[in-house]
Each structure stands twice: as structure tokens, then as C-alpha cells.
Design an enzyme around this catalytic site. Sequence first.
Site, mmCIF file in Angstrom:
data_model
loop_
_atom_site.group_PDB
_atom_site.id
_atom_site.type_symbol
_atom_site.label_atom_id
_atom_site.label_comp_id
_atom_site.label_asym_id
_atom_site.label_seq_id
_atom_site.Cartn_x
_atom_site.Cartn_y
_atom_site.Cartn_z
ATOM 1 N N SER A 166 0.846 -1.189 0.000
ATOM 2 C CA SER A 166 0.000 0.000 0.000
ATOM 3 C C SER A 166 0.889 1.249 0.000
ATOM 4 C CB SER A 166 -0.952 -0.050 1.195
ATOM 5 O OG SER A 166 -2.008 0.854 1.028
ATOM 6 N N HIS A 203 -7.427 -5.813 -1.063
ATOM 7 C CA HIS A 203 -6.305 -5.132 -0.412
ATOM 8 C C HIS A 203 -5.845 -5.862 0.853
ATOM 9 C CE1 HIS A 203 -3.857 -1.530 -0.549
ATOM 10 N NE2 HIS A 203 -4.098 -1.256 0.725
#
Length: 663
Positions: A522, A635
Site C-alpha cells: 500500500s 487489499h
Amino acid sequence: MSKQPITSQDLRKLNVLNDPQLSPDGGTCAFVRQYITDEDEYTSHLFLQKIQDDTPEQWTFGEGTVSSPRFSPDGQWLTFVSKRGTQKTPQLYLLSLNGGEAKSVTHLENGAGQPIWSPDSSRILFTTSFEKGDLPSTSIDDKKEKQTEKSQPLIVERLKYKSDAAGFLDQKNKQLAIYHVDNETTEFITDEEFDHEPSSWSPDGEKVCYFSNKQGDDKLVSDIYLLDVHSKKDKQLTNGKGMFSHGTFSPDGKTVACLGHMKEFAGATHSKIWTIDLSTNETSCITEGWDMNVSDSCIGDIRSGQANPGPVWTEDSTSIFALASAWGNTELYQVHLNGEVQPMTNGQHHVFGFSIHEETKTAIIGVSSPTNPGELYALSLETKKSKQLTFMNEQLLKDVQLQEPEEILFKGKDGLEIQGWILKPVGFKEGESYPGILEIHGGPHAMYGNTFFHELQLFAANGYAVFYSNPRGSHGYGQSFVDACRGDYGGMDYEDILSFTDAVLDHCPWIDEKRLGVTGGSYGGFMTNWIIGHTNRFKAAATLRCISNWISFYGVSDIGYFFTEWEVGTDLLKDPDKLWNHSPLKYVNKMETPLLIMHGEKDYRCPVEQAEQLYVALHQRGQEPRFVRFPDSNHELSRSGAPHLRQARLKELTDWFEKHLQN
């Protein structure tokens, strides 16, 4: 028998404990144990344990999942959420503590969750989803079996139309409902085109507190509301300008406490404890003078989506228990209404959950450390001493070698003090040289700390020095520190990470500076990309669920339309040049470090096109990156993705660094 280095396979031996709850008499703790089955599935079960006993008792069995156990205030029932057998959605279950089988008490097409008992134990507040004006049937069996339909176009008419957690959104919203225990009926108490998050009941059982954003997707707010359960009328308590959540009534019914902030520093703003006087509607921040984030900011890779207990009142309505994070630790605190703060725990650890029983002066806390995946402890609120209650990971800890981190404090380029850690490789021997791997956390407003992190231990087990830090932008070091990276991505945060690398090499001359790797996910993926576009000091890199291009991120991420301006300082409509200047893709012609790119196909937070652009650009300039795409993964792949894909991801990482750093 000597201990063995930890492996990726050991993910399947971990027991993850969540959501401890004390019974009304304070004598029993309910909790959830999650583990991975031989069938490559996550399974969780309900356990109960007497505080004075050494071993817990398992109360649910078979396949499926369990979450959110809650005792009724009269001590007669336990409710929980479970998805079992052929059920397509989780439902609310009720279990008599006098014995008998658990019974499913909801049968809703879109499931049920987040149960909260009324004070008189006659009702359970919970959530379900449906479209405004389309109240669901209370029995799935009443629904006619739907015929297989051809796919239809998705009509998008709102700004927020997808979510990394939920995928593409339909017109359904999270609504509030009540299950009546006596007559076994379900009542829907909201019917709006907004999501509702329940928090608590008033002491008289007449009202419930919830939080919601009713201003639309382009207004990033969350407000506290009171809802009269009989008239269905509600009242907004906060001012519509901040982010407030988890409103809880004081036992005397005069005040609501909540967590939140006024977005002074956008998404980097510290969460604080606020009180609302229900007679005057006056709002006060009782932690205004406490430069701490009132939240669990500590990140690991084995637990995900755990419940936030929010502010928990003392019985005399004079103080509040809450978690807060600082300098790598998350602790339990008691905060008095006058602003006085008392730590209830103190250690090099991560308190990830708690439940309070004031009459017996006892708390149950969930605690993890770098060498403890997480167990439950009984804490005396008077002496502050704790006793270990569960030993669910005892066998694993007997079998595997885990490394204790060494703290490294260092100065950034401008003199700012920054905290980091290093794990020595398993089997470390003086006089030998070892490769090193730098890990960079996501967020960026998160915090590495004294919690269990399987991936870090796995690298150490494979012969690497593993070093990781909290550069500016991280939580845990005050408001100005966490705000310091906004508008400066790739600036002083990058310098902090390089300064940390220098400090580690100075402190550990046995690390081979010519065999360094870097990785992160990320924001950590963004920074990995940025690093290899600005220096060649790392011999290999792995970028995970990354950001490479802020211009496209603005429109493709589920949070891009606001996160871009919050973090980079502008958006596509105002200053696309600034977005490009902060994009690692701009510097791709300078990237020479061998790069592994890994990304989930269904990542809507940092969509896979971010990886695709980087991969194609590197190929076009003659590089040979390795691109690994994980099907049906969002994610959260590294924390809660399919177990076999989590293992495949770890194998790719360890194989990549072995190829480039061990030779």
C-alpha cells in the site's frame, strides 16, 4: 527437541483470538478462536472460560464462522453471529447459558450482524441490509427461489459505488433492526438510504445510539444520532462537520461518549474522546490536552477486522476506558472526565481487545507481542497485574523459533527522533555477514509496534536481518508527527527511511550493505517504488498492492476522490502536475533495481492497474520485473486472503529475495 524456524505453513497452526467478553457476574469470559482448516478455509468457534479455570470450553463446532459473542445483561443468554453449513449469509444466534443448542433467530436474505443487548435483556439491536422502502422478509424460506438470471449492467449514479471490502455496491444500506426475544419477532427501526452503525442502548431501553453519514458521498463526515425505538424519530447530536463514531450512553443516562475528531488534519487527525451532555447538547473533548491517538493503531498480519469496543464507561459515569497507541505499544487507559489519564497496562506489547467488569475490579485483555501471536489475560484493575488465561498458541511457540526485536532510536535528516526495530536472523553467529530486508508499513498513518508479525519473523527465519521503522506520517508520536508526511510523499518520509537504513547499518556492521532488499504494501508499496526510482542502494525490491500513479489513482481507487487531496495535497482537477511529481511512475526511467510486483485482482483500494502501469513501463525500458497477480483477492490479501494465496504470496517474496540477496 530444538525449535525450528517458522515457515509459511505455520500460518495454519496459528490460533487468532478475538473479541473477549466478560459475563455479567464477571466470572466467565467468552471469546472467538479463528484458525485455518485442512480444507483451506477460515473457521472460528465460540469458547467460554471460567476466570478461575485453566482451560476454555468450546461451545460451537463444525464448519463455519462465529463472531460478536455478547452476554445478555441478566446472564441467561449469549447471542453471536454465525454462518454455518449451507447458509449464504451470517445470521444471529441465541444460546441459553443453562444448556441446549444454539438457535438461529434471524433468517434474513442479507444476513445479520453487530448485536447489542437492551438493558432489560428483552431485545437485541442488530444490523441487516436492504434497499430503502423494500423491507425484507424475516424468513429466507418465504423467498421464491430465484431463477438464474443473465448478467445486467451496473448503473452508477453515486460517487462511492465500490468498496475494497464489499466490491461494487448495490442500492442496499445497512439498517437497524431489533429482535424481540419473548415473541421471537424482528422489527426494522430504520429505512433510509444511508448506512447505520449501532453503538449502544440508553439505560432505560427507550433509545439507541448510532452513527452515520447522511450528507452524501462527497461529504466526508460521520455523526452521532439518538433514535427513539418507539417513534422511530432520531436526533443528531454532533455538528455535521467531523468524523464521530461509537457513541455510548453513560450508566446514569445523562451523557454520550464517543470517539472522533473535527478533521483538522484530514485523515491524519488524532481520534479523541468526546462527551455530549444530553440535557444541553454541549459537546466537550476530554482528551484535548493528550497528544495521543485514542485508537489501536498497531498493525500486524494475522488479525483483521476486529471489533472496536469504543469508549467504555465506569459504573459511576465519571470516567472511560479506551485503547490508545504510542511509541510502538497499544495500552488500555482510564480517562476521567476532567481529562486525567491513567494507564491500566504497561508493557512492550499490543493490547488488541478488552472487556471490563468493575464489580470484581477485573478486565479481560487480549495481548500480543513480537513473540506472542495473542492470548487473553485477566487484569486486576486495582493492582494492574495480569494473569494469563488462555494458552491457545502454546504448542506453536514450543515448536518454532521467534526473534525478539531490538529497538533502534535514530535522528532523521532534520533531527526528528524516530523509532525503529531490527530482528536478527535465526541462527545468527558473530563474525558472519547477513543480507538485510527493509519493511515499510502501509497507511501511511499506521504504526509498527510490539505485536506479532508473521511475515517479519519468516524473513528472519530465512536468514535475513529484518528492519522496520515508523517514519513521519506514522501514528504513535503526536499529532504533528503523524501529519508531517501529508503533501510531502517521497520527501522527508523518504529521507527518514534512508536515515533509518544508515542507522541500522551503523548499529549492525554484520549486515552486508551490498545485499539489501526493500519491500512494503500500500503506502509501503508506493515508498518501495519511490525508493528504487531515487536510489540504487537496494539490490532487490518487492512492491505489494502499490500506488504508482496518483493521477489515475484519483479516479480508480474506492477512496481516491478524497484520499488524494488529503494526502498529496491536491487532486486531478486542481493540480495534475503535482500529482505526477509525486508519482513513482514519473521516475521509472531511473529504476534499475530488480522488482517483484504483487497485486490482488480485486483490490479496489489500490487497484491492480497501478501495478500494470509500472510493469508495462519497466518492460518497455528493458527491465524484467516479475508480476504476480492473485485472483479473487482484495487489499487485505496478506491479512485475510485465501490461506493458500497468502502462502503463495509469502513463497514469492522469500524466493525473490533468496534469488537476489543470498548469492
